[in-house]
Design a protein around this motif. Structure first.
Motif, PDB file in Angstrom:
ATOM      1  N   SER A  83      -5.007  14.516  -3.161  1.00  0.00           N
ATOM      2  CA  SER A  83      -4.602  15.127  -1.901  1.00  0.00           C
ATOM      3  C   SER A  83      -4.602  14.182  -0.703  1.00  0.00           C
ATOM      4  O   SER A  83      -4.130  14.552   0.367  1.00  0.00           O
ATOM      5  N   TRP A  84      -5.133  12.958  -0.849  1.00  0.00           N
ATOM      6  CA  TRP A  84      -5.195  12.040   0.286  1.00  0.00           C
ATOM      7  C   TRP A  84      -3.860  11.356   0.553  1.00  0.00           C
ATOM      8  O   TRP A  84      -3.698  10.695   1.595  1.00  0.00           O
ATOM      9  N   LEU A  85      -2.894  11.486  -0.339  1.00  0.00           N
ATOM     10  CA  LEU A  85      -1.649  10.724  -0.232  1.00  0.00           C
ATOM     11  C   LEU A  85      -0.854  11.099   1.018  1.00  0.00           C
ATOM     12  O   LEU A  85      -0.409  10.231   1.773  1.00  0.00           O
ATOM     13  N   ASP A  86      -0.669  12.395   1.255  1.00  0.00           N
ATOM     14  CA  ASP A  86       0.061  12.833   2.447  1.00  0.00           C
ATOM     15  C   ASP A  86      -0.688  12.446   3.723  1.00  0.00           C
ATOM     16  O   ASP A  86      -0.082  12.061   4.719  1.00  0.00           O
ATOM     17  N   MET A  87      -2.003  12.572   3.690  1.00  0.00           N
ATOM     18  CA  MET A  87      -2.814  12.194   4.849  1.00  0.00           C
ATOM     19  C   MET A  87      -2.636  10.723   5.195  1.00  0.00           C
ATOM     20  O   MET A  87      -2.520  10.352   6.373  1.00  0.00           O
TER      21      MET A  87
ATOM     22  N   MET B 192       0.823  -1.212   0.000  1.00  0.00           N
ATOM     23  CA  MET B 192       0.000   0.000   0.000  1.00  0.00           C
ATOM     24  C   MET B 192       0.857   1.262   0.000  1.00  0.00           C
ATOM     25  O   MET B 192       0.547   2.233  -0.694  1.00  0.00           O
ATOM     26  N   MET B 193       1.957   1.250   0.733  1.00  0.00           N
ATOM     27  CA  MET B 193       2.812   2.435   0.788  1.00  0.00           C
ATOM     28  C   MET B 193       3.628   2.623  -0.491  1.00  0.00           C
ATOM     29  O   MET B 193       3.921   3.745  -0.897  1.00  0.00           O
ATOM     30  N   ARG B 194       4.011   1.501  -1.142  1.00  0.00           N
ATOM     31  CA  ARG B 194       4.709   1.648  -2.423  1.00  0.00           C
ATOM     32  C   ARG B 194       3.787   2.241  -3.478  1.00  0.00           C
ATOM     33  O   ARG B 194       4.214   3.012  -4.336  1.00  0.00           O
TER      34      ARG B 194
ATOM     35  N   LEU C 158       2.237   7.091  -6.734  1.00  0.00           N
ATOM     36  CA  LEU C 158       1.272   8.145  -7.031  1.00  0.00           C
ATOM     37  C   LEU C 158       1.832   9.522  -6.676  1.00  0.00           C
ATOM     38  O   LEU C 158       1.547  10.511  -7.363  1.00  0.00           O
ATOM     39  N   MET C 159       2.638   9.596  -5.613  1.00  0.00           N
ATOM     40  CA  MET C 159       3.209  10.876  -5.210  1.00  0.00           C
ATOM     41  C   MET C 159       4.294  11.345  -6.177  1.00  0.00           C
ATOM     42  O   MET C 159       4.614  12.540  -6.219  1.00  0.00           O
ATOM     43  N   SER C 160       4.852  10.440  -6.936  1.00  0.00           N
ATOM     44  CA  SER C 160       5.885  10.823  -7.903  1.00  0.00           C
ATOM     45  C   SER C 160       5.297  11.475  -9.152  1.00  0.00           C
ATOM     46  O   SER C 160       6.018  12.077  -9.946  1.00  0.00           O
ATOM     47  N   ILE C 161       3.970  11.369  -9.328  1.00  0.00           N
ATOM     48  CA  ILE C 161       3.302  11.975 -10.482  1.00  0.00           C
ATOM     49  C   ILE C 161       2.917  13.409 -10.130  1.00  0.00           C
ATOM     50  O   ILE C 161       2.279  13.641  -9.102  1.00  0.00           O
ATOM     51  N   PRO C 162       3.262  14.394 -10.946  1.00  0.00           N
ATOM     52  CA  PRO C 162       2.897  15.788 -10.649  1.00  0.00           C
ATOM     53  C   PRO C 162       1.381  15.947 -10.577  1.00  0.00           C
ATOM     54  O   PRO C 162       0.685  15.728 -11.570  1.00  0.00           O
ATOM     55  N   TYR C 163       0.868  16.319  -9.396  1.00  0.00           N
ATOM     56  CA  TYR C 163      -0.578  16.350  -9.201  1.00  0.00           C
ATOM     57  C   TYR C 163      -1.252  17.404 -10.059  1.00  0.00           C
ATOM     58  O   TYR C 163      -2.386  17.226 -10.522  1.00  0.00           O
TER      59      TYR C 163
END
Length: 312
Positions: free
Chosen positions: A184-188, A146-148, A153-158
């Motif tokens: 925006s849920w990724l950091d959360m 799940m974290m990978r 997803l975080m590596s893609i420019p939002y």
């Protein structure tokens, strides 16, 4: 001997009275946080400003005799008037370059910007909290997978993803909600996952497991309620981030469509008319935008200080 017994009883009674008084004075975590938040002058002032902005957003259309689409042809055709703010003609904030009342349009833009901020933050909080709690609680291969996925997803420019969604599926408020919420849920999720890994080793979780509670009951009834402090603080900082993202998209012309508007769209329209001397068309929505963002940031800062256990 009898005197000693009587004296011991009196001491015990005094101790009980003192303990009861102290219990009466004690505060729960939330009551203490509430009290401390309202001692923070910057946060309280920001809360008042935000309440006034919300009242303006939903009350202004009932005060003005104009609506957001109506054109004042007398103002539009007047060379001298140029749509400046005036109480005489009911244009309290003036008009835009098309002769539409800016007072009502700023109120409408405030509604949409706040709606995008709150709904986007709500989606991020729900998805991120559930995802992070599940990953942190189960751990092992499930957590790693799940974290990978979150890392990918975080590596893609939002912003690229958001613009792509709006271009492919059309510009609408719904697509703004979907685009902002999905990203925006990724950091959360990462924040919640870290807190969950700390909580799952606590005694009350072990007691719940020993009592026969299943995993999802433990997550819903024991893990998530104990994460509310962190979630509330981060959510209060998510809202201005959502508003900034939406305003940037609207400034580029990819946000909400006419006749709807938002802070970003109003600022974009105002920036085009500055050279024509129509400063009010830029400065008024910009003032609301700045006041709203600063209010959210100060409120979030106050909530963080109030809910931080180390600061009690």
């Amino acid at each position: 001997m009898v005197k000693m017994v009587i004296g011991a009883k009196k001491i015990a009674e005094m101790a009980e009275n003192i303990a009861s008084k102290e219990m009466g004075k004690s505060h729960s975590l939330w009551a203490d946080a509430f009290r401390r938040f309202f001692k923070n002058k910057a946060s309280v002032t920001s809360l008042i400003v935000l309440i006034l902005i919300v009242i303006f957003a939903f009350g202004a259309p009932y005060i003005s005799k104009w609506n957001n689409e109506e054109i004042d042809w007398a103002i539009l055709g007047s060379i001298n008037e140029l749509g400046r703010p005036s109480l005489a003609n009911g244009h309290y904030f003036g008009t835009d370059d098309l002769g539409r009342d800016l007072f009502v349009r700023v109120a409408q833009g405030t509604q949409i910007s706040l709606l995008v901020g709150f709904v986007g933050a709500l989606i991020a909080v729900i998805v991120g909290t559930l995802y992070g709690a599940i990953a942190g609680y189960f751990g092992g291969k499930i957590d790693s997978f799940m974290m990978r996925l979150v890392d990918i997803l975080m590596s893609i420019p939002y912003m690229f993803v958001l613009i792509l969604l709006l271009v492919v599926f059309g510009r609408s408020i719904f697509m703004l909600f979907v685009g902002l919420g999905l990203i925006s849920w990724l950091d959360m999720s990462r924040i919640v996952r870290g807190q969950t890994m700390v909580l799952k080793n606590k005694e009350f979780i072990e007691a719940a497991i020993a009592g026969g509670a299943n995993h999802f009951t433990i997550i819903a009834r024991h893990i998530i309620p104990n994460l509310l402090g962190v979630v509330i603080v981060y959510a209060s900082l998510l809202v201005p981030g959502m508003i900034l993202a939406e305003s940037f998209i609207s400034f580029l012309g990819l946000g909400v469509q006419e006749p709807n508007t938002s802070w970003g769209a109003l600022i974009s329209d105002g920036a085009k008319t500055v050279l024509h001397g129509r400063l009010w068309q830029l400065l008024i929505p910009l003032a609301f935008f700045v006041a709203g963002l600063f209010s959210f940031f100060f409120i979030g800062d106050g909530l963080r200080d109030a809910l931080d256990p180390k600061d009690r």
